[in-house]
Design a protein around this motif. Structure first.
Motif, PDB file in Angstrom:
ATOM      1  N   PRO A 156       0.625  -1.047   0.273  1.00 36.88           N
ATOM      2  CA  PRO A 156      -0.363  -0.003  -0.159  1.00 36.88           C
ATOM      3  C   PRO A 156       1.175   1.436   0.157  1.00 36.88           C
ATOM      4  O   PRO A 156       2.111   1.291   0.610  1.00 36.88           O
ATOM      5  CB  PRO A 156      -0.413  -0.354   1.385  1.00 36.88           C
ATOM      6  N   THR A 157       0.001   2.256  -1.168  1.00 37.90           N
ATOM      7  CA  THR A 157       0.913   3.747  -0.882  1.00 37.90           C
ATOM      8  C   THR A 157       0.685   4.882  -0.646  1.00 37.90           C
ATOM      9  O   THR A 157       1.070   5.986  -0.520  1.00 37.90           O
ATOM     10  CB  THR A 157       1.475   3.732  -2.241  1.00 37.90           C
ATOM     11  N   SER A 158      -0.948   4.841   0.617  1.00 40.35           N
ATOM     12  CA  SER A 158      -0.835   5.894   1.154  1.00 40.35           C
ATOM     13  C   SER A 158      -0.497   6.982   1.677  1.00 40.35           C
ATOM     14  O   SER A 158      -0.386   7.691   2.193  1.00 40.35           O
ATOM     15  CB  SER A 158      -2.078   5.263   2.177  1.00 40.35           C
ATOM     16  N   GLU A 159       0.855   5.560   2.831  1.00 39.81           N
ATOM     17  CA  GLU A 159       1.294   6.687   3.596  1.00 39.81           C
ATOM     18  C   GLU A 159       2.740   6.973   3.233  1.00 39.81           C
ATOM     19  O   GLU A 159       2.925   8.142   3.451  1.00 39.81           O
ATOM     20  CB  GLU A 159       2.194   5.633   4.881  1.00 39.81           C
ATOM     21  N   ASP A 160       3.080   6.577   1.795  1.00 40.34           N
ATOM     22  CA  ASP A 160       4.518   7.106   0.339  1.00 40.34           C
ATOM     23  C   ASP A 160       3.929   8.292   0.319  1.00 40.34           C
ATOM     24  O   ASP A 160       4.568   9.463  -0.044  1.00 40.34           O
ATOM     25  CB  ASP A 160       4.641   6.483  -0.062  1.00 40.34           C
ATOM     26  N   LEU A 161       2.548   8.533  -0.577  1.00 43.11           N
ATOM     27  CA  LEU A 161       2.099   9.288  -1.377  1.00 43.11           C
ATOM     28  C   LEU A 161       2.043  10.715   0.151  1.00 43.11           C
ATOM     29  O   LEU A 161       2.370  11.739  -0.539  1.00 43.11           O
ATOM     30  CB  LEU A 161       0.801   9.205  -1.361  1.00 43.11           C
ATOM     31  N   THR A 162       1.674  10.050   0.871  1.00 41.92           N
ATOM     32  CA  THR A 162       1.007  11.162   1.994  1.00 41.92           C
ATOM     33  C   THR A 162       2.734  12.117   2.326  1.00 41.92           C
ATOM     34  O   THR A 162       2.735  13.606   2.104  1.00 41.92           O
ATOM     35  CB  THR A 162       0.454  11.081   3.163  1.00 41.92           C
ATOM     36  N   ASP A 163       3.899  11.208   2.432  1.00 36.05           N
ATOM     37  CA  ASP A 163       5.098  12.244   3.188  1.00 36.05           C
ATOM     38  C   ASP A 163       5.129  12.530   1.558  1.00 36.05           C
ATOM     39  O   ASP A 163       5.869  13.781   1.530  1.00 36.05           O
ATOM     40  CB  ASP A 163       6.101  11.158   3.084  1.00 36.05           C
ATOM     41  N   LEU A 164       4.857  12.420  -0.335  1.00 29.55           N
ATOM     42  CA  LEU A 164       5.917  13.135  -1.124  1.00 29.55           C
ATOM     43  C   LEU A 164       4.736  14.260  -1.466  1.00 29.55           C
ATOM     44  O   LEU A 164       5.242  15.612  -1.377  1.00 29.55           O
ATOM     45  CB  LEU A 164       5.494  12.093  -2.169  1.00 29.55           C
TER      46      LEU A 164
END
Length: 302
Positions: free
Chosen positions: A251-259
């Motif tokens: 899942p990418t939600s946390e990484d997208l939020t960081d970016l």
């Protein structure tokens, strides 16, 4: 509704088609897509997809119906989709685990450019501390490369960007590259960490320039060529060196939020090299395959 679907014939790699409206499960949100992001890999390796399937992984839009179980963002939230499936359609049912909330002040179209390229660069560069390390980014003028140069510089690395020709070097120093090269042959530099998107003969050259204890992370093979190591090249004394594959689809939600947070803070630039309408997707695909675009391609859903 309309969508871009996989086409294995001469009219491909994608074509427009009328498809059924998505039916979200209780833990999925319904997102109205406003922009889609194109990636070389997903268009070049269509044999992995069934003909007629709605294609694409990266997009951005607005939640028009929140997940029934209460998970994820509420209706009206601007979101980016990253490494999602079947994203190139007017509406998409998607798990909140693949959504990042786009902050106010960030162009929604920029959110569509982050997914595969931005998350890949972020995850690979988080594998070890880069502070005061020498880092090589190959294919630095591409989507992953543009993000990787910036993120490595933010982490305190001494960044070398490698591109295929001088005309593809534009803007990389401004993004944080300390050096920009068009060839590794004859260079005296050695590197602690290599993010390689090219593979082929260049991978063998990078191995020869890898410092003791260094690692090469493979995230693509845009050259389409085989890699051959000379006899004895993989043997050596001193601290071990390594080559590591990458294929993280978690899942990418946390990484997208960081970016997206870095974008909102003005610390990360989104490299959109071509912006247009999804009606012109054929021209955009040709430009992508011809290596005419520096950075990402974002198309507006109209």
């Amino acid at each position: 509704m309309r969508a871009l679907v996989v086409e294995h014939g001469e009219a491909g790699p994608v074509r427009f088609a009328d498809v059924d409206e998505p039916e979200p499960s209780s833990d999925e949100a319904l997102v109205e897509i406003r922009h889609i992001g194109l990636n070389f890999g997903e268009l070049n390796y269509l044999h992995l997809w069934q003909s007629g399937a709605v294609h694409g992984h990266d997009a951005a839009g607005v939640v028009v119906r929140a997940a029934a179980d209460g998970s994820g963002p509420p209706e009206g939230t601007r979101v980016a989709l990253g490494m999602s499936s079947h994203a190139w359609a007017e509406r998409v049912a998607v798990s909140p685990a693949s959504l990042g909330i786009v902050p106010e002040g960030v162009d929604l179209a920029d959110g569509a450019a982050l997914g595969i390229a931005g998350v890949t660069a972020l995850r690979v560069l988080r594998k070890r501390s880069l502070l005061a390390r020498d880092v090589l980014i190959t294919g630095a003028s591409g989507g992953v490369g543009h993000f990787a140069v910036q993120l490595a510089a933010l982490a305190g690395a001494r960044v070398t960007a490698l591109v295929g020709s001088p005309d593809r070097a534009a803007g990389l120093r401004e993004l944080g590259a300390d050096r920009v090269l068009t060839d590794l042959a004859g260079t005296e530099y050695s590197f602690d960490f290599v993010l390689d998107t090219v593979a082929g003969p260049l991978l063998a050259q990078a191995w020869h320039r890898l410092a003791e204890g260094g690692t090469i992370h493979l995230v693509g093979y845009s050259s389409g060529q085989d890699t051959t190591f000379p006899s004895g090249a993989l043997f050596g004394f001193g601290e071990s060196r390594s080559i590591t594959t990458y294929g993280d689809m978690t899942p990418t939600s946390e990484d997208l939020t960081d970016l997206l947070g870095l974008v909102a803070a003005g610390r990360l630039s989104v490299p959109v090299g071509l912006r247009g309408s999804w009606l012109d997707v054929d021209d955009a695909v040709q430009a992508l395959f011809a290596r005419k675009v520096h950075g990402k391609i974002v198309l507006d859903v109209v």
